[in-house]
Design an enzyme around this catalytic site. Structure first.
Site, PDB file in Angstrom:
ATOM      1  N   HIS A   1      -1.983   1.012   7.985  1.00 12.37           N
ATOM      2  CA  HIS A   1      -3.423   1.076   7.744  1.00 12.37           C
ATOM      3  C   HIS A   1      -4.051  -0.302   7.810  1.00 12.37           C
ATOM      4  CE1 HIS A   1      -1.072   4.093   5.478  1.00 12.37           C
ATOM      5  NE2 HIS A   1      -1.830   4.898   6.200  1.00 12.37           N
TER       6      HIS A   1
ATOM      7  N   HIS B   1       0.833  -1.195   0.000  1.00  9.86           N
ATOM      8  CA  HIS B   1       0.000   0.000   0.000  1.00  9.86           C
ATOM      9  C   HIS B   1       0.872   1.251   0.000  1.00  9.86           C
ATOM     10  CE1 HIS B   1      -2.852   2.901   2.223  1.00  9.86           C
ATOM     11  NE2 HIS B   1      -3.150   2.918   0.947  1.00  9.86           N
TER      12      HIS B   1
END
Ligand code: FES
Length: 132
Positions: free
Chosen positions: A81, A62
């Site tokens: 996250h 990510h």
């Protein structure tokens, strides 16, 4: 998958590994941290006498945070996250924001039990192309 070939590099020997104890590695170069991991049962992409040795980047696809390995459910977990990836299923994303699975290093074991990395299943975070 977008298999990428990188130069062959010896990571360790099968005798160096214990089940479910990840070993820190760098591949294909010092800017690319990863882990070598013996899972104890045959898995996707697994090599060695038990077809259970795998290796992955630990840079989250990510945004590149460092992943932590959880030996209880054999997953890689992102503190950024909270994306999660399955170490027993080729780095498949279990949950999260990444748009790709966790890149898995392509391994080969020779007759002496030496383990070599020779490529990667997909682009490692931060690398826009197959260039070292
Ligand atoms: Fe890993 Fe965002 S950097 S989920």
């Amino acid at each position: 998958l977008a298999q990428i070939d990188y130069p062959s590099n010896r990571l360790a020997n099968v005798a160096d590994l214990a089940v479910n104890e990840p070993m820190d590695i760098e591949y294909p170069d010092a800017d690319s941290p990863g882990v070598l991991l013996k899972l104890g049962e045959p898995v996707e992409g697994g090599v060695g006498p038990d077809s259970d040795i795998v290796a992955y980047t630990v840079l989250c696809p990510h945004k590149g945070w460092y992943l932590n390995y959880n030996g209880e459910d054999r997953s890689f977990n992102c503190p950024g996250h909270f994306s999660r990836f399955d170490a027993e299923a080729g780095g498949q994303q279990i949950w999260g924001h990444a748009t790709q699975n966790l890149p898995q290093f392509t391994l080969r074991v020779d007759n002496n039990g030496d383990i070599f990395a020779e490529g990667c299943s997909d682009l490692i975070f931060g690398r826009p192309s197959n260039v070292l």
